[in-house]
Motif scaffolding. Sequence first.
Motif, short mmCIF file in Angstrom:
data_model
loop_
_atom_site.label_atom_id
_atom_site.label_comp_id
_atom_site.label_asym_id
_atom_site.label_seq_id
_atom_site.Cartn_x
_atom_site.Cartn_y
_atom_site.Cartn_z
N UNK A 45 8.28 6.24 0.23
CA UNK A 45 7.28 5.29 -0.24
C UNK A 45 6.08 5.39 0.69
N UNK A 46 5.02 6.06 0.25
CA UNK A 46 3.81 6.11 1.06
C UNK A 46 3.10 4.78 0.93
N UNK A 47 2.30 4.44 1.95
CA UNK A 47 1.74 3.10 1.96
C UNK A 47 2.84 2.07 1.97
N UNK A 48 3.94 2.41 2.66
CA UNK A 48 5.16 1.62 2.56
C UNK A 48 5.13 0.24 3.18
N UNK A 101 -2.73 6.33 -2.71
CA UNK A 101 -3.87 7.09 -2.21
C UNK A 101 -4.61 6.31 -1.13
N UNK A 102 -5.36 6.99 -0.26
CA UNK A 102 -6.17 6.28 0.73
C UNK A 102 -7.22 5.41 0.05
N UNK A 103 -7.54 4.30 0.68
CA UNK A 103 -8.44 3.32 0.06
C UNK A 103 -9.85 3.34 0.64
N UNK A 104 -10.12 4.27 1.56
CA UNK A 104 -11.41 4.26 2.24
C UNK A 104 -12.24 5.51 1.97
#
Length: 275
Positions: free
Chosen positions: A7-10, A65-68
Amino acid sequence: MAERILVTGGTGTTGSRVARRLEERGIPVAIGTRRPKAAGDVPFDWADPASAAAFDGCTAAYLVAPTDRTDHLALMQPILERAMARGTRRFVLLSSSQFASGGPMMGEVHAWLAGAVPEWAVLRPSWFMENFSHGPHDRTIREDDAIFSATGTGCVGFISADDIAAAAVAALTVETSLNRDAILTGPEALSYGDVAGVISGLLSRPVRHVSLESADLVRRHMAQGLPRDYAEALAHLDEVIRDGGEDRTTPEILQLTGREPISFRQFAESNLPRW
């Protein structure tokens, strides 16, 4: 089908909920995070190619996904290719209702997954209810009795992170992979003014929606530290809402999880202490 799931962004809004639900079902979980702290945490950063090691021993993965930034495919594809080489077969991507396959940001990753991996699903939730309780609007509700947006009177099928997590677990664990996208919404489409009205009624104090021009919203985002290109992308999403692009509901939560999604009023009642 799952043996172990990454789980990425776990530790994030949806990732933490996905990980908890998987653990409750007895499924081994690797929690990908930039700052591992607990047992089961593994180092993970999309900007670090070494993060591909986090996929070792995992048959499936939940992708946040990355948020920045906005160049999602360029950043994510090399790691996802390494993940497949390491034996990961199923990928469930958290995208957005506003990003169709081949569109910007997560839309690029969506199109690549559909053409490159054997088992996939793309969850495209509408806007999170948690934006009002733990996101960009909670402080302004508390301090200014206001919600700021450039959405005008446009409506959104706001959805809770718990419902998104339930759909993600279903997509990760169902025997036959979905191999499609799913637009996820709550049970009703509400304007930001409607949301302000629900919160006002429960708090017994007035909370208003302040309708901004897009340029003013960009300036607010930049004042909060976002780069201009990302601030402009977020303002554009508000414009889509204003123009009716999110005025819909879908039956996907019921179909994927077997239960109806929670309403905004139910969500607000459980989050009153935040405001």
